[in-house]
Design a protein around this motif. Structure first.
Motif, PDB file in Angstrom:
ATOM      1  N   GLN A   1       0.831  -1.206   0.000  1.00  0.00           N
ATOM      2  CA  GLN A   1       0.000   0.000   0.000  1.00  0.00           C
ATOM      3  C   GLN A   1       0.865   1.256   0.000  1.00  0.00           C
ATOM      4  O   GLN A   1       0.533   2.264  -0.634  1.00  0.00           O
ATOM      5  CB  GLN A   1      -0.926   0.011   1.221  1.00  0.00           C
ATOM      6  CG  GLN A   1      -1.912   1.179   1.225  1.00  0.00           C
ATOM      7  CD  GLN A   1      -2.772   1.232  -0.026  1.00  0.00           C
ATOM      8  OE1 GLN A   1      -3.325   0.220  -0.444  1.00  0.00           O
ATOM      9  NE2 GLN A   1      -2.880   2.412  -0.641  1.00  0.00           N
ATOM     10  N   SER A   2       1.985   1.209   0.707  1.00  0.00           N
ATOM     11  CA  SER A   2       2.886   2.365   0.734  1.00  0.00           C
ATOM     12  C   SER A   2       3.504   2.615  -0.639  1.00  0.00           C
ATOM     13  O   SER A   2       3.659   3.769  -1.058  1.00  0.00           O
ATOM     14  CB  SER A   2       3.991   2.153   1.779  1.00  0.00           C
ATOM     15  OG  SER A   2       4.762   0.990   1.476  1.00  0.00           O
TER      16      SER A   2
ATOM     17  N   ARG B   1       2.061   1.842  -3.495  1.00  0.00           N
ATOM     18  CA  ARG B   1       0.980   2.363  -4.327  1.00  0.00           C
ATOM     19  C   ARG B   1       0.746   3.856  -4.052  1.00  0.00           C
ATOM     20  O   ARG B   1       0.541   4.644  -4.964  1.00  0.00           O
ATOM     21  CB  ARG B   1      -0.313   1.571  -4.080  1.00  0.00           C
ATOM     22  CG  ARG B   1      -0.250   0.140  -4.587  1.00  0.00           C
ATOM     23  CD  ARG B   1      -1.478  -0.665  -4.163  1.00  0.00           C
ATOM     24  NE  ARG B   1      -1.372  -2.037  -4.627  1.00  0.00           N
ATOM     25  CZ  ARG B   1      -1.772  -2.460  -5.824  1.00  0.00           C
ATOM     26  NH1 ARG B   1      -2.333  -1.610  -6.661  1.00  0.00           N
ATOM     27  NH2 ARG B   1      -1.618  -3.721  -6.165  1.00  0.00           N
ATOM     28  N   SER B   2       0.804   4.214  -2.798  1.00  0.00           N
ATOM     29  CA  SER B   2       0.601   5.616  -2.426  1.00  0.00           C
ATOM     30  C   SER B   2       1.716   6.484  -2.994  1.00  0.00           C
ATOM     31  O   SER B   2       1.467   7.581  -3.517  1.00  0.00           O
ATOM     32  CB  SER B   2       0.546   5.761  -0.906  1.00  0.00           C
ATOM     33  OG  SER B   2      -0.560   5.067  -0.377  1.00  0.00           O
ATOM     34  N   LEU B   3       2.954   5.985  -2.880  1.00  0.00           N
ATOM     35  CA  LEU B   3       4.092   6.732  -3.410  1.00  0.00           C
ATOM     36  C   LEU B   3       3.969   6.890  -4.927  1.00  0.00           C
ATOM     37  O   LEU B   3       4.130   7.995  -5.465  1.00  0.00           O
ATOM     38  CB  LEU B   3       5.393   6.017  -3.055  1.00  0.00           C
ATOM     39  CG  LEU B   3       6.687   6.635  -3.607  1.00  0.00           C
ATOM     40  CD1 LEU B   3       6.854   8.071  -3.124  1.00  0.00           C
ATOM     41  CD2 LEU B   3       7.900   5.794  -3.212  1.00  0.00           C
TER      42      LEU B   3
ATOM     43  N   ASN C   1       1.275   6.729  -6.849  1.00  0.00           N
ATOM     44  CA  ASN C   1       0.157   7.600  -7.211  1.00  0.00           C
ATOM     45  C   ASN C   1       0.472   9.073  -6.988  1.00  0.00           C
ATOM     46  O   ASN C   1      -0.022   9.939  -7.711  1.00  0.00           O
ATOM     47  CB  ASN C   1      -1.099   7.207  -6.425  1.00  0.00           C
ATOM     48  CG  ASN C   1      -1.852   6.063  -7.078  1.00  0.00           C
ATOM     49  OD1 ASN C   1      -2.083   6.074  -8.284  1.00  0.00           O
ATOM     50  ND2 ASN C   1      -2.229   5.057  -6.289  1.00  0.00           N
ATOM     51  N   SER C   2       1.307   9.348  -5.994  1.00  0.00           N
ATOM     52  CA  SER C   2       1.676  10.746  -5.733  1.00  0.00           C
ATOM     53  C   SER C   2       2.490  11.337  -6.885  1.00  0.00           C
ATOM     54  O   SER C   2       2.553  12.556  -7.047  1.00  0.00           O
ATOM     55  CB  SER C   2       2.472  10.858  -4.426  1.00  0.00           C
ATOM     56  OG  SER C   2       3.801  10.357  -4.578  1.00  0.00           O
TER      57      SER C   2
ATOM     58  N   THR D   1       7.753  12.478   0.004  1.00  0.00           N
ATOM     59  CA  THR D   1       6.980  12.625   1.233  1.00  0.00           C
ATOM     60  C   THR D   1       6.322  14.002   1.199  1.00  0.00           C
ATOM     61  O   THR D   1       6.454  14.741   0.234  1.00  0.00           O
ATOM     62  CB  THR D   1       7.883  12.516   2.481  1.00  0.00           C
ATOM     63  OG1 THR D   1       8.730  13.669   2.542  1.00  0.00           O
ATOM     64  CG2 THR D   1       8.738  11.260   2.434  1.00  0.00           C
ATOM     65  N   GLU D   2       5.645  14.363   2.260  1.00  0.00           N
ATOM     66  CA  GLU D   2       5.029  15.681   2.329  1.00  0.00           C
ATOM     67  C   GLU D   2       6.071  16.784   2.475  1.00  0.00           C
ATOM     68  O   GLU D   2       5.777  17.957   2.228  1.00  0.00           O
ATOM     69  CB  GLU D   2       4.035  15.746   3.497  1.00  0.00           C
ATOM     70  CG  GLU D   2       2.810  14.866   3.294  1.00  0.00           C
ATOM     71  CD  GLU D   2       1.802  15.034   4.411  1.00  0.00           C
ATOM     72  OE1 GLU D   2       2.097  15.803   5.365  1.00  0.00           O
ATOM     73  OE2 GLU D   2       0.727  14.398   4.348  1.00  0.00           O
TER      74      GLU D   2
END
Length: 444
Positions: free
Chosen positions: A79-80, A82-84, A86-87, A147-148
């Motif tokens: 999931q991490s 995928r999140s990375l 997609n960002s 990251t943010e």
């Protein structure tokens, strides 16, 4: 180097391999995308890599990006991951100034929007290669979020060194020409305001001329455009709190500079002299965007007849042969007109003759235009209502408008322009390189 940064490097390598090794629809989409992006020339290696990199997030295959296809084809991704991945749809290409050197990266400012980013190389080799870079240097590159709090370099970079303001203006002009879709990609508010300014100028054009299509001799059109610009400039001055009724002498005295200096600098770069003086006097203003000066090219000023078309998205188009094309489309025997086929081919091949112009002609003269294209292209089965867009794309014409030259530019770019004016005038140099600086920036 933290784990997520290292992981971003591995994922990026796998993603690029996935795209380059693909066949079928994905390979065809890449070929089409690259052809459109590089239509002004193949470009250097860095530009080709930037094109592939932007295709990953901006390209489309059956309404999905290659990045989305990659994620779908790898169900084992965490999931991490995928999140990375997609960002990375927020990745963008920019012209960056190195604001500060950090132990593991850089603080960069995107010159197009003045936004700043912490950007870190995602592998040791790149970090070592970039260790020679200095504060103040300009980089053309693409970055992606990790990251943010920080981003990474998504592709190769072009090191442009430290640029004076006139040369930086040229670089910005070149960026705008080669990466139009990336101009304000990290500042949607500025992009929206720029588009709104195009629509506003279109409305001002119609109010002034009484139509979205006018035809007149070039010298007369130039005078009319100057009159329109004066009206637009007056409204802009009033909106900025500048008293447009004051003479240049009065404004120069208030600005604490010589009137001749302002006039010479303004003429050098085609700027409004009152705006130059006001900027010199006080750069503080609440405006975020500033309208550029519109000037008719020298060849059109001398043209016997010029048709101007205006559109709220495509902007203004100046066409010295539009009347001739319309004459072809209304003639009983168009082939008897000398140079007819050459003119039609010119309209197909010249990138300045955009899709809006072709669709306008198709709407007004559908039957005749269809017959002409059937003959010129030797395609007797051609149907204008179904084939026109494909033909336009075949001749490298975008079907959607790109931000026109009349769009307003961010205030910090306008200020850069004014400072470049001051530098060039101060040096008293009139060489060709500095004239190019003016030309490059006026394209914004």
């Amino acid at each position: 180097m933290d784990a997520v940064l290292e992981r971003s490097h591995a994922l990026k390598q796998a993603l690029i391999d996935f795209v380059l090794d693909a066949d079928g629809e994905l390979a065809e989409a890449l070929e089409t995308y690259a052809a459109a992006q590089l239509r002004n020339g193949s470009g250097d290696t860095v530009r080709q890599e930037l094109t592939i990199d932007s295709f990953v997030t901006e390209g489309k295959v059956a309404e999905q990006s290659p990045l989305q296809l990659f994620i779908q084809s790898h169900p084992d991704l965490s999931q991490s991951d995928r999140s990375l991945l997609n960002s990375w749809h927020d990745s963008f290409t920019g012209l960056f100034a190195i604001v500060k050197i950090l132990p593991d990266g850089f603080e960069l400012m995107n010159w197009l929007t003045a936004k700043q980013y912490i950007v870190k190389p995602n592998n040791v080799k790149t970090l070592q290669e970039m260790s020679r870079l200095k504060e103040g240097e300009i980089l053309l590159t693409r970055i992606s979020p990790v990251t943010e709090s920080y981003w990474t370099f998504s592709s190769s970079y072009t090191q442009m060194g430290k640029l004076g303001k006139p040369k930086l203006a040229v670089a910005i002009g070149n960026f705008k020409e080669n990466y139009k879709s990336q101009l304000y990609s990290d500042a949607p508010d500025l992009l929206e305001e720029a588009w709104q300014s195009v629509a506003k100028y279109h409305q001002q054009f119609i109010e002034f001329f009484g139509s979205d299509e006018v035809t007149m001799p070039g010298y007369q059109l130039n005078k009319k455009i100057a009159e329109l610009q004066e009206i637009v400039a007056k409204k802009s001055l009033e909106a900025a709190g500048i008293d447009s009724s004051k003479s240049l002498v009065e404004i120069a005295q208030e600005a604490g500079v010589d009137e001749e200096e302002i006039q010479a600098a303004a003429e050098e770069f085609g700027a409004d002299s009152k705006v130059v003086s006001q900027i010199l006097k006080n750069k503080s203003t609440t405006a975020k965007m500033v309208a550029p000066k519109v000037d008719l090219p020298a060849d059109l000023k001398k043209a016997e007849q010029v048709t101007t078309l205006s559109h709220p998205r495509w902007g203004q188009m100046f066409l010295p042969t539009y009347s001739k094309v319309k004459a072809l489309l209304t003639a009983e025997d168009w082939q008897s007109i000398e140079g007819a086929e050459k003119l039609i081919r010119h309209y197909l091949e010249d990138l300045k003759i955009n899709a809006f112009i072709w669709h306008r002609l198709a709407a007004e003269y559908p039957n005749q235009l269809e017959k002409i294209l059937q003959t010129v292209l030797q395609r007797p089965q051609l149907r204008l209502d179904t084939d026109l867009d494909a033909i336009l794309q075949e001749f490298n014409k975008p079907l959607e408008p790109e931000l026109p030259e009349t769009a307003s530019v961010p205030l910090h770019l306008h200020n850069l322009f004014q400072e470049a004016v001051a530098e060039v005038h101060k040096s008293k140099s009139k060489d060709k390189g500095q004239k190019k600086a003016a030309k490059g920036f006026q394209k914004l």
